[in-house]
Design an enzyme around this catalytic site. Sequence first.
Site, PDB file in Angstrom:
ATOM      1  N   HIS A 157       7.305  -7.196   8.748  1.00 10.96           N
ATOM      2  CA  HIS A 157       8.173  -6.029   8.520  1.00 10.96           C
ATOM      3  C   HIS A 157       7.826  -5.308   7.208  1.00 10.96           C
ATOM      4  CE1 HIS A 157      10.775  -7.570  11.753  1.00 10.96           C
ATOM      5  NE2 HIS A 157      10.611  -8.749  11.169  1.00 10.96           N
ATOM      6  N   SER A 279      -9.909  14.783  -4.345  1.00 11.74           N
ATOM      7  CA  SER A 279      -8.961  15.851  -4.036  1.00 11.74           C
ATOM      8  C   SER A 279      -9.551  17.190  -4.457  1.00 11.74           C
ATOM      9  CB  SER A 279      -7.647  15.600  -4.768  1.00 11.74           C
ATOM     10  OG  SER A 279      -6.836  16.758  -4.761  1.00 11.74           O
TER      11      SER A 279
END
Length: 430
Positions: A157, A279
């Site tokens: 989880h 980027s």
Amino acid sequence: MSELLWQKPGVEVDPRIQAFLAGDDVLLDREFILDDITASAAHARGLARIGLLTRDECDALCRELQALAADIEGGAFVLDARYEDGHSAIESRLVERLGDVGRKIHTGRSRNDQVLVATRLWLKRRLGELRELCRELAALCLRRAQAEALPMPGYTHLQRAVVSSTAMWWAGYAEAFIDDAVRAGQAHDWLDANPLGTAAGYGVNLPLDREGSTRELGFARMQLSPIYAQLSRGKFEIAAVDALGAAALDLRRLAWDLSLFTTAEFGFVSLPAQYTTGSSIMPNKRNPDLVELMRATYASIAAARVELEQLLSLPSGYHRDLQYSKGALLHAFGRGLGALALLPGLLQGLQWKPERLAQAFDEGMYATDRAIELAREGLPFREAYRLAAVEPLPRAGADPQASLDARVSPGGHAALGLEVLRERMAALSP
């Protein structure tokens, strides 16, 4: 465009309609045309064996087919809008070079069995490539599982759960890719059947030597029923895409792991610089773009499978709807094999960060070990479970290596069974 194979006298061809009918075939068939040529040569030799072609006619056809293949591979011939599709280009070239002898090549066959046999030949190679890529990935993962045994957190989880190890992580993906190689081999063997000679789906009034063409083209068996040859179109493509999808699903989960592990919040791994990008605006960024596109690859494969499945809402016999199966197939295998081919280099260059792995452990991750320890001493497990919830540390304390050394269940860190996986690898057919 050259004269259409099916054109009838006195019927004017509307170019807009014909453009829609042809679609992307001249582009897509560039991928299949060499297989179509191979099958055409086998068909010519089969016609010679039953007396429909003389030896000289057969030799001339095979010589020109070989020359066309060489021109395609060398760039002297390009399948383009002059032709309706790859089939018409082959026949047009033979007629141009050989006249009436070229017109004999289509005796006893249809474009239906041409596309069926070319697609199966093409898919046999692609599935072979898939199988070998999966074998390569499994072998790489096994090597790294053997060489690296760093403690690392195991998650359920996305929450810290138990102590795990890099060796277990590698071994898990090794077994996954072994299974994917098996799946690719099964799909290959399932579609390894020769449809050449089934014509438009109902056979022909000629004693075609279909066993001979089956041997010559390297198929394991003959696809006997002409009707089933048509019914199987789309069905065998789905089987191939499913095998590809199985590997791509494992790729997606692996890519998800790396996407998480490379974040500043985890910081468990570093990727080779060439597998990241910068980027356009933020000078500080190195982005795992390749990993993210690998993660996205399954979407293209799943979309192709849906497209193929939707095309099969048809009665028996050939229907032109099936033309659209080629684009879906090429797109799926183009992206899928392309992504998988880049994965070995990425995994080979991946480096763990031991200090960050060590910082990620907390006392709660030993609670399961403590519960099992108490159960081994005779306490009912549910009572041991409750005690471990408040006193999570086993006798060894917060020691990840001791936790791993005690994990002796088959497949656990102390009993990885890498030799078993190597035996499965060795058992894979070449």
